[in-house]
Design a protein around this motif. Structure first.
Motif, PDB file in Angstrom:
ATOM      1  N   PHE A 123       0.816  -1.216   0.000  1.00 27.48           N
ATOM      2  CA  PHE A 123       0.000   0.000   0.000  1.00 27.48           C
ATOM      3  C   PHE A 123       0.849   1.265   0.000  1.00 27.48           C
ATOM      4  O   PHE A 123       0.543   2.214  -0.739  1.00 27.48           O
ATOM      5  N   LEU A 124       1.891   1.321   0.820  1.00 21.45           N
ATOM      6  CA  LEU A 124       2.692   2.544   0.909  1.00 21.45           C
ATOM      7  C   LEU A 124       3.298   2.906  -0.438  1.00 21.45           C
ATOM      8  O   LEU A 124       3.338   4.087  -0.818  1.00 21.45           O
ATOM      9  N   HIS A 125       3.746   1.903  -1.175  1.00 17.62           N
ATOM     10  CA  HIS A 125       4.330   2.178  -2.492  1.00 17.62           C
ATOM     11  C   HIS A 125       3.256   2.526  -3.519  1.00 17.62           C
ATOM     12  O   HIS A 125       3.443   3.417  -4.355  1.00 17.62           O
ATOM     13  N   TRP A 126       2.113   1.817  -3.453  1.00 16.67           N
ATOM     14  CA  TRP A 126       1.025   2.110  -4.390  1.00 16.67           C
ATOM     15  C   TRP A 126       0.488   3.518  -4.159  1.00 16.67           C
ATOM     16  O   TRP A 126       0.129   4.228  -5.113  1.00 16.67           O
ATOM     17  N   TRP A 127       0.425   3.957  -2.909  1.00 13.18           N
ATOM     18  CA  TRP A 127      -0.095   5.285  -2.580  1.00 13.18           C
ATOM     19  C   TRP A 127       0.747   6.379  -3.229  1.00 13.18           C
ATOM     20  O   TRP A 127       0.222   7.388  -3.700  1.00 13.18           O
ATOM     21  N   LYS A 128       2.036   6.169  -3.281  1.00 13.16           N
ATOM     22  CA  LYS A 128       2.930   7.147  -3.902  1.00 13.16           C
ATOM     23  C   LYS A 128       2.994   7.004  -5.415  1.00 13.16           C
ATOM     24  O   LYS A 128       3.292   7.961  -6.130  1.00 13.16           O
ATOM     25  N   ASP A 129       2.714   5.800  -5.899  1.00 10.08           N
ATOM     26  CA  ASP A 129       2.806   5.538  -7.337  1.00 10.08           C
ATOM     27  C   ASP A 129       1.783   4.457  -7.686  1.00 10.08           C
ATOM     28  O   ASP A 129       2.015   3.282  -7.443  1.00 10.08           O
ATOM     29  N   ASN A 130       0.650   4.875  -8.274  1.00  9.71           N
ATOM     30  CA  ASN A 130      -0.431   3.931  -8.554  1.00  9.71           C
ATOM     31  C   ASN A 130      -0.068   2.878  -9.599  1.00  9.71           C
ATOM     32  O   ASN A 130      -0.812   1.907  -9.773  1.00  9.71           O
ATOM     33  N   SER A 131       1.065   3.042 -10.260  1.00 16.60           N
ATOM     34  CA  SER A 131       1.512   2.025 -11.217  1.00 16.60           C
ATOM     35  C   SER A 131       2.426   0.981 -10.557  1.00 16.60           C
ATOM     36  O   SER A 131       2.903   0.071 -11.227  1.00 16.60           O
ATOM     37  N   TYR A 132       2.634   1.123  -9.263  1.00 15.17           N
ATOM     38  CA  TYR A 132       3.542   0.225  -8.532  1.00 15.17           C
ATOM     39  C   TYR A 132       3.066  -1.227  -8.618  1.00 15.17           C
ATOM     40  O   TYR A 132       1.869  -1.516  -8.472  1.00 15.17           O
ATOM     41  N   ARG A 133       3.997  -2.121  -8.852  1.00 18.46           N
ATOM     42  CA  ARG A 133       3.720  -3.552  -8.835  1.00 18.46           C
ATOM     43  C   ARG A 133       4.505  -4.193  -7.697  1.00 18.46           C
ATOM     44  O   ARG A 133       5.730  -4.056  -7.630  1.00 18.46           O
ATOM     45  N   SER A 134       3.807  -4.888  -6.829  1.00 14.49           N
ATOM     46  CA  SER A 134       4.457  -5.501  -5.681  1.00 14.49           C
ATOM     47  C   SER A 134       5.320  -6.678  -6.118  1.00 14.49           C
ATOM     48  O   SER A 134       5.234  -7.166  -7.256  1.00 14.49           O
ATOM     49  N   GLU A 135       6.134  -7.170  -5.202  1.00 15.22           N
ATOM     50  CA  GLU A 135       6.977  -8.332  -5.488  1.00 15.22           C
ATOM     51  C   GLU A 135       6.140  -9.595  -5.678  1.00 15.22           C
ATOM     52  O   GLU A 135       6.642 -10.600  -6.188  1.00 15.22           O
ATOM     53  N   LEU A 136       4.877  -9.548  -5.268  1.00 12.18           N
ATOM     54  CA  LEU A 136       3.979 -10.694  -5.426  1.00 12.18           C
ATOM     55  C   LEU A 136       2.931 -10.430  -6.506  1.00 12.18           C
ATOM     56  O   LEU A 136       1.914 -11.126  -6.576  1.00 12.18           O
ATOM     57  N   TYR A 137       3.178  -9.460  -7.364  1.00  8.28           N
ATOM     58  CA  TYR A 137       2.217  -9.068  -8.384  1.00  8.28           C
ATOM     59  C   TYR A 137       1.797 -10.254  -9.255  1.00  8.28           C
ATOM     60  O   TYR A 137       2.631 -10.972  -9.797  1.00  8.28           O
ATOM     61  N   HIS A 138       0.488 -10.458  -9.342  1.00  8.28           N
ATOM     62  CA  HIS A 138      -0.124 -11.472 -10.205  1.00  8.28           C
ATOM     63  C   HIS A 138       0.212 -12.903  -9.787  1.00  8.28           C
ATOM     64  O   HIS A 138      -0.034 -13.855 -10.542  1.00  8.28           O
ATOM     65  N   LEU A 139       0.773 -13.090  -8.604  1.00  9.97           N
ATOM     66  CA  LEU A 139       1.120 -14.424  -8.126  1.00  9.97           C
ATOM     67  C   LEU A 139      -0.163 -15.207  -7.825  1.00  9.97           C
ATOM     68  O   LEU A 139      -0.986 -14.764  -7.030  1.00  9.97           O
ATOM     69  N   ILE A 169      -2.463  -6.944  -1.841  1.00 10.72           N
ATOM     70  CA  ILE A 169      -1.040  -7.208  -2.055  1.00 10.72           C
ATOM     71  C   ILE A 169      -0.741  -7.446  -3.534  1.00 10.72           C
ATOM     72  O   ILE A 169       0.402  -7.558  -3.940  1.00 10.72           O
ATOM     73  N   GLN A 170      -1.782  -7.509  -4.351  1.00 17.46           N
ATOM     74  CA  GLN A 170      -1.718  -7.679  -5.807  1.00 17.46           C
ATOM     75  C   GLN A 170      -1.496  -9.126  -6.234  1.00 17.46           C
ATOM     76  O   GLN A 170      -1.074  -9.391  -7.369  1.00 17.46           O
ATOM     77  N   CYS A 171      -1.776 -10.075  -5.320  1.00 18.79           N
ATOM     78  CA  CYS A 171      -1.809 -11.474  -5.727  1.00 18.79           C
ATOM     79  C   CYS A 171      -3.088 -11.726  -6.523  1.00 18.79           C
ATOM     80  O   CYS A 171      -4.013 -10.911  -6.532  1.00 18.79           O
ATOM     81  N   ARG A 172      -3.160 -12.882  -7.154  1.00 19.44           N
ATOM     82  CA  ARG A 172      -4.310 -13.258  -7.962  1.00 19.44           C
ATOM     83  C   ARG A 172      -4.973 -14.471  -7.317  1.00 19.44           C
ATOM     84  O   ARG A 172      -4.512 -15.601  -7.472  1.00 19.44           O
ATOM     85  N   VAL A 173      -6.040 -14.232  -6.567  1.00 17.76           N
ATOM     86  CA  VAL A 173      -6.736 -15.310  -5.884  1.00 17.76           C
ATOM     87  C   VAL A 173      -7.485 -16.150  -6.919  1.00 17.76           C
ATOM     88  O   VAL A 173      -8.257 -15.626  -7.721  1.00 17.76           O
ATOM     89  N   ILE A 174      -7.257 -17.461  -6.886  1.00 13.28           N
ATOM     90  CA  ILE A 174      -7.815 -18.360  -7.891  1.00 13.28           C
ATOM     91  C   ILE A 174      -9.110 -18.978  -7.359  1.00 13.28           C
ATOM     92  O   ILE A 174      -9.099 -19.630  -6.317  1.00 13.28           O
TER      93      ILE A 174
END
Length: 212
Positions: free
Chosen positions: A108-124, A157-162
């Motif tokens: 969240f802290l990174h996304w708040w500053k940059d809405n294009s931020y992708r977490s280290e768990l992006y799309h996992l 967290i930007q994971c992809r819940v299946i």
């Protein structure tokens, strides 16, 4: 390919008989038949602390005062898919909550500053399996309290819940077959492991297809 399974139970006296841990073992066995690596993380073996909102993780993407969290988070960043196996407590175990809230804060802290931020768990791809002391009648409540709660955090967290299907869109919940009273203060929960294994393996296949 690597799977990481989080066994969320807090219960120490169950030892290797922990339902969460046994469900992780089914996932590991299924993965092994496919020649896929699977690591089980038993949260009972970790000392975790709640997020205090200090903000130090903004610069490091790690918690400066929680080595246990950092070790788990590092393992998750190296995974191709993850499974959260959680019993129903109030509504989820404390260590599961502490793990999720710190991952949320970092993202969240990174996304708040940059809405294009992708977490280290992006799309996992992430699978969620809940269980509790109730039979079939209790499963919808476990979905609402456990699966949906964990899914909400993982999506932040930007994971992809299946999903399992359109109705069970945040994973699956598994029932007990009967409950027995003994001399112990705790009830003994009995499971139909053949039925559970069949349902769990079906869900594992769905999650793995998304990870390939």
């Amino acid at each position: 390919m690597k799977i990481t399974c989080i066994s969320g139970s807090n219960i120490l006296n169950s030892k290797a008989e922990s339902t969460s841990l046994q469900l992780c073992a089914v996932i590991a066995q299924t993965a092994a038949r496919k020649h896929i690596s699977c690591e089980i993380i038993d949260l009972r073996n970790y000392v975790l602390s709640p997020c205090t909102g200090c903000g130090c993780c903004y610069n490091t993407r790690r918690c400066h005062m929680d080595a246990g969290f950092n070790e788990i988070y590092e393992k998750l960043t190296l995974s191709d898919c993850i499974f959260f196996i959680s019993p129903h407590y109030a509504p989820i175990p404390a260590k599961v909550s502490m793990l999720l809230e710190k991952m949320e804060q970092i993202t969240f802290l990174h996304w708040w500053k940059d809405n294009s931020y992708r977490s280290e768990l992006y799309h996992l791809p992430a699978g969620i399996i809940s269980h509790g002391g109730g039979a079939q009648w209790a499963l919808k409540s476990y979905k609402a309290m456990v699966n949906d709660t964990i899914a909400n955090a993982l999506e932040t967290i930007q994971c992809r819940v299946i999903p399992f299907d359109s109705e069970w869109n945040t994973g699956i919940s598994l029932p007990i077959s009967k409950i027995e009273e003994t001399d112990s203060i705790f009830p003994v929960q009995r499971y139909d492991w053949d039925s559970i294994r069949q349902k769990l393996e079906e869900y594992i296949e769905i999650v793995l297809r998304e990870a390939l």
